[in-house]
Scaffold this active site. Structure first.
Site, mmCIF file in Angstrom:
data_model
loop_
_atom_site.group_PDB
_atom_site.id
_atom_site.type_symbol
_atom_site.label_atom_id
_atom_site.label_comp_id
_atom_site.label_asym_id
_atom_site.label_seq_id
_atom_site.Cartn_x
_atom_site.Cartn_y
_atom_site.Cartn_z
ATOM 1 N N GLU A 77 -44.255 108.420 -83.219
ATOM 2 C CA GLU A 77 -44.511 109.367 -84.296
ATOM 3 C C GLU A 77 -43.180 109.663 -84.960
ATOM 4 O O GLU A 77 -42.157 109.785 -84.278
ATOM 5 C CB GLU A 77 -45.147 110.641 -83.729
ATOM 6 C CG GLU A 77 -45.585 111.660 -84.772
ATOM 7 C CD GLU A 77 -44.507 112.681 -85.118
ATOM 8 O OE1 GLU A 77 -44.734 113.486 -86.047
ATOM 9 O OE2 GLU A 77 -43.435 112.687 -84.478
ATOM 10 N N HIS B 191 -37.013 115.122 -89.279
ATOM 11 C CA HIS B 191 -38.054 116.138 -89.187
ATOM 12 C C HIS B 191 -37.883 117.251 -90.207
ATOM 13 O O HIS B 191 -38.796 117.559 -90.970
ATOM 14 C CB HIS B 191 -38.112 116.747 -87.784
ATOM 15 C CG HIS B 191 -39.155 117.806 -87.661
ATOM 16 N ND1 HIS B 191 -38.896 119.145 -87.878
ATOM 17 C CD2 HIS B 191 -40.479 117.726 -87.394
ATOM 18 C CE1 HIS B 191 -40.007 119.841 -87.736
ATOM 19 N NE2 HIS B 191 -40.994 118.997 -87.446
ATOM 20 N N HIS C 150 -43.180 111.196 -79.501
ATOM 21 C CA HIS C 150 -42.960 112.169 -80.566
ATOM 22 C C HIS C 150 -41.526 112.108 -81.086
ATOM 23 O O HIS C 150 -40.579 112.398 -80.368
ATOM 24 C CB HIS C 150 -43.256 113.567 -80.009
ATOM 25 C CG HIS C 150 -43.144 114.671 -80.999
ATOM 26 N ND1 HIS C 150 -42.301 115.738 -80.814
ATOM 27 C CD2 HIS C 150 -43.777 114.879 -82.176
ATOM 28 C CE1 HIS C 150 -42.424 116.570 -81.824
ATOM 29 N NE2 HIS C 150 -43.313 116.081 -82.665
#
Length: 245
Positions: free
Chosen positions: A36, A51, A9
């Protein structure tokens, strides 16, 4: 049933600053099956891996990605917030990440961050970049904005897409079939054994996020999740039979 895959992640974000080249390199070293990451568009239309919509939390700068050029973003310290060892980390582009993993067999889950800022043309630009690196067979595009995923399928029907959601959805395979997506990417608490089994009966893959505790990992492995998205790929790898590959 195939073995659960390990997706790192935002890279190996448990031990390196999220969405940095260092985090992706450490995911490779940890033998993750996939990474990811999140993409936005800069003011000059470049695909930026970060992000948040703003740079404030993970850099020494401030402001919206959409208002900053690539050159301005590249001047930011993107790692010191995590630790002094990472003060030279810069904000990566999608091209830099795809180039890093190009020679590996790593899957790449790209989240289109277009829920808060509806970046015009984001889907087309990401698809073109993936095609430029000839990685269509290894890339999954996901988003909380499900009409964006439908647009991806319209532009490139062969592209794998996964619908992100956080609620406890009833019969998500029905909704997935309506959307025309290949997978669901639910919050891990919404990925019960019954949900996974129902999705598999309808040809829908299940990749829950963000799973960091071993007990939760064990439950999802037992349930048959196709992949688990975690900040700690090493922790998940240890729980899988054999070498996990």
């Amino acid at each position: 049933m195939s073995q659960t895959k390990v997706f790192a992640h935002r890279g190996f974000s448990g031990i390196a600053p999220e969405n940095t080249m260092a985090a992706f390199e450490k995911a490779l070293e940890a033998q993750a099956d996939g990474i990811e990451l999140d993409v936005h568009l800069s003011r000059d239309g470049e695909l930026i891996v970060m992000h948040d919509e703003k740079v404030d939390r993970t850099t020494n700068g401030s402001g919206w990605i959409k208002d900053l050029t690539l050159a301005e973003l590249k001047q930011l310290d993107n790692g010191s917030w995590f630790g002094k060892d990472y003060e030279n980390e810069t904000v990566p582009t999608l091209a830099e990440v795809l180039e890093l993993v190009g020679d590996s067999d790593l899957a790449v889950n790209i989240e289109l961050k277009n829920t808060i800022i509806p970046y015009p043309g984001l889907e087309q630009k990401v698809i073109r970049e993936v095609e430029r690196f000839q990685m269509q067979d290894r890339v999954i595009l996901s988003s909380f904005r499900h009409d964006s995923l439908q647009l991806v399928k319209k532009i490139c029907p062969a592209m794998q897409v996964g619908a992100l959601y956080a609620c406890g959805m009833v019969d998500p395979w029905v909704y997935a079939g309506y959307l025309g997506v290949d997978a669901i990417h639910p919050h891990y608490l919404a990925a019960t054994e019954e949900i996974v089994a129902g999705c598999h009966r309808h040809g829908i893959r299940v990749r829950p996020y963000t799973v960091n505790e071993e007990e939760d990992m064990k439950c999802l492995i037992s349930a048959g999740a196709d992949a688990i998205i975690t900040n700690y790929p090493d922790r998940l790898r240890r729980l899988l039979p054999g070498d996990g590959k």
